[in-house]
Design a protein around this motif. Structure first.
Motif, short mmCIF file in Angstrom:
data_model
loop_
_atom_site.label_atom_id
_atom_site.label_comp_id
_atom_site.label_asym_id
_atom_site.label_seq_id
_atom_site.Cartn_x
_atom_site.Cartn_y
_atom_site.Cartn_z
N GLU A 68 -84.39 -8.11 48.77
CA GLU A 68 -84.84 -8.48 50.11
C GLU A 68 -85.34 -9.93 50.10
O GLU A 68 -86.10 -10.33 49.22
CB GLU A 68 -85.97 -7.55 50.59
CG GLU A 68 -86.32 -7.81 52.05
CD GLU A 68 -87.40 -6.87 52.57
OE1 GLU A 68 -87.13 -5.66 52.63
OE2 GLU A 68 -88.48 -7.36 52.90
N HIS A 103 -80.80 -10.52 51.25
CA HIS A 103 -80.56 -10.10 52.63
C HIS A 103 -81.91 -10.00 53.33
O HIS A 103 -82.88 -9.51 52.74
CB HIS A 103 -79.85 -8.75 52.67
CG HIS A 103 -78.51 -8.75 52.00
ND1 HIS A 103 -77.42 -9.39 52.52
CD2 HIS A 103 -78.11 -8.23 50.82
CE1 HIS A 103 -76.38 -9.24 51.70
NE2 HIS A 103 -76.78 -8.55 50.65
N THR A 104 -81.96 -10.45 54.57
CA THR A 104 -83.22 -10.38 55.31
C THR A 104 -83.45 -8.94 55.78
O THR A 104 -82.49 -8.17 55.94
CB THR A 104 -83.20 -11.29 56.55
OG1 THR A 104 -82.23 -10.77 57.48
CG2 THR A 104 -82.83 -12.72 56.19
N SER A 106 -84.00 -7.88 58.69
CA SER A 106 -83.27 -7.54 59.92
C SER A 106 -81.77 -7.38 59.66
O SER A 106 -81.12 -6.55 60.31
CB SER A 106 -83.54 -8.54 61.05
OG SER A 106 -83.37 -9.84 60.60
N GLU A 107 -81.21 -8.10 58.71
CA GLU A 107 -79.82 -7.88 58.32
C GLU A 107 -79.64 -6.46 57.79
O GLU A 107 -78.65 -5.78 58.10
CB GLU A 107 -79.38 -8.87 57.23
CG GLU A 107 -79.10 -10.28 57.73
CD GLU A 107 -78.97 -11.31 56.60
OE1 GLU A 107 -78.62 -12.46 56.91
OE2 GLU A 107 -79.24 -10.98 55.42
N VAL A 108 -80.60 -6.03 56.97
CA VAL A 108 -80.51 -4.70 56.37
C VAL A 108 -80.61 -3.61 57.44
O VAL A 108 -79.80 -2.68 57.49
CB VAL A 108 -81.61 -4.51 55.29
CG1 VAL A 108 -81.61 -3.08 54.76
CG2 VAL A 108 -81.43 -5.51 54.17
N ALA A 110 -80.01 -3.92 60.64
CA ALA A 110 -78.83 -3.97 61.50
C ALA A 110 -77.64 -3.31 60.81
O ALA A 110 -76.84 -2.62 61.45
CB ALA A 110 -78.51 -5.42 61.87
N ALA A 111 -77.52 -3.52 59.50
CA ALA A 111 -76.38 -2.95 58.77
C ALA A 111 -76.41 -1.43 58.81
O ALA A 111 -75.39 -0.80 59.07
CB ALA A 111 -76.36 -3.45 57.33
N GLY A 116 -81.39 -4.66 64.38
CA GLY A 116 -82.23 -5.44 63.47
C GLY A 116 -83.71 -5.15 63.63
O GLY A 116 -84.53 -5.62 62.85
N CYS A 151 -76.30 -2.27 52.67
CA CYS A 151 -76.07 -3.52 53.42
C CYS A 151 -75.18 -4.46 52.61
O CYS A 151 -74.24 -5.05 53.13
CB CYS A 151 -77.42 -4.17 53.72
SG CYS A 151 -77.32 -5.85 54.39
N HIS A 152 -75.47 -4.56 51.32
CA HIS A 152 -74.70 -5.48 50.49
C HIS A 152 -73.23 -5.04 50.37
O HIS A 152 -72.32 -5.87 50.40
CB HIS A 152 -75.32 -5.64 49.11
CG HIS A 152 -74.65 -6.70 48.32
ND1 HIS A 152 -74.84 -8.04 48.61
CD2 HIS A 152 -73.75 -6.66 47.33
CE1 HIS A 152 -74.09 -8.76 47.81
NE2 HIS A 152 -73.42 -7.95 47.01
N ARG A 155 -71.51 -5.88 53.80
CA ARG A 155 -71.44 -7.25 54.27
C ARG A 155 -70.49 -8.07 53.40
O ARG A 155 -70.63 -8.09 52.19
CB ARG A 155 -72.81 -7.94 54.24
CG ARG A 155 -73.69 -7.59 55.43
CD ARG A 155 -75.06 -8.18 55.22
NE ARG A 155 -75.03 -9.64 55.26
CZ ARG A 155 -75.27 -10.34 56.35
NH1 ARG A 155 -75.56 -9.75 57.49
NH2 ARG A 155 -75.22 -11.66 56.30
#
Lengths: 176, 176
Positions: A68, A103-104, A106-108, A110-111, A116, A151-152, A155
């Motif tokens: 994170e 990853h931020t 909010s990216e996580v 949102a994923a 987010g 998330c990773h 993305r």
């Protein structure tokens, strides 16, 4: 693709390993928390985080580590410990030539939830569903670590391959 | 007492070794800067900081490591890198059972100049005088690292002895 997600923290550092590729069902390989005693001095806590992360890397041999991204804007009181624990996680991965991605939050979110701004319960619920678990992983740090790994995987698969090639090249260069 | 002072940073991490006891003239054993390329990824920069600090520990065998305490309040843009570099320095020391002390920038300035609000030039001038150098160490990060080591030697010698005893005990406990 096997990814170790790390939700960094000194008191509780969430760790979760997920395997899979984008567009296919994912599999949880392991989940847990590396804890360090709040009354120990900072140096020893960092050593304990290092030992914990090393153990997860040894046991699960991830191809990527997703950590994170820590912001200094919020949670001023705890942000330094979070930054320091994240440094140890990144160091452990980079030392082995494993590419590290940040990853931020909010990216996580949102994923895994589509928003987010999702709350912890929503993230936990989606992690449970996506990994076909019988119950949300506890504590929240463990669920967050799995969400980071998911998330990773989802993305930019192309970016991952590039990063892996660079990391391999760099680590070869260093040992030569 | 031999102390390695570390002024943490990713681009330039100041390191300086000072030997002496409170109330006696001090001796500079070494000074330098560990640099990492700004265009490298964060994981590799942390590995480079680790290698640099390890080299200084191997070469100079300090009994204490004094690291600048990082605050999240100011320098928001660079504070995360500073926190991460300081984590690596603390980790390297603690792994060897060397006690780590944190001193705030104002404690360090007050120790060497008498004022917690002294500027860089004043700190550099006093470091030069106290260590009987022919010129102020450059860059400022190197001078700051020496100031940290001096500050540590002068502050609370009794506390240092206690900390060393605890660190020795802890590291014995861990290897048992």
């Amino acid at each position: 693709m096997r990814v170790l997600g790390v939700d960094p923290g000194l008191t509780r550092c969430g760790v979760g390993v997920v395997e899979g590729v984008a567009g296919r069902p994912l599999t949880m390989i392991g989940v847990g928390v590396v804890r360090t005693p709040a009354d120990a001095d900072l140096g020893h806590r960092l050593v304990a985080v290092e030992q914990g992360i090393e153990q997860w890397l040894d046991e699960h041999r991830p191809e990527f580590v997703a950590v994170e991204r820590v912001f200094s804007q919020h949670n001023v009181r705890t942000v330094m410990g979070t930054a320091q624990a994240s440094a140890v996680a990144m160091l452990c991965a980079a030392r082995r030539g494993i590419p590290v991605a940040l990853h931020t939050p909010s990216e996580v979110k949102a994923a895994v939830t589509g928003s987010g701004r999702a709350d912890k319960a929503q993230v936990g619920a989606m992690v449970t569903r996506l990994l076909r678990l019988s119950a949300p992983p506890k504590p929240a740090d463990a669920a967050d670590a799995l969400a980071l790994a998911i998330c990773h995987i989802w993305r930019a698969p192309a970016q991952n391959r590039l990063q892996q090639a660079v990391a391999l090249h760099t680590s070869k260069g260093r040992t030569a």
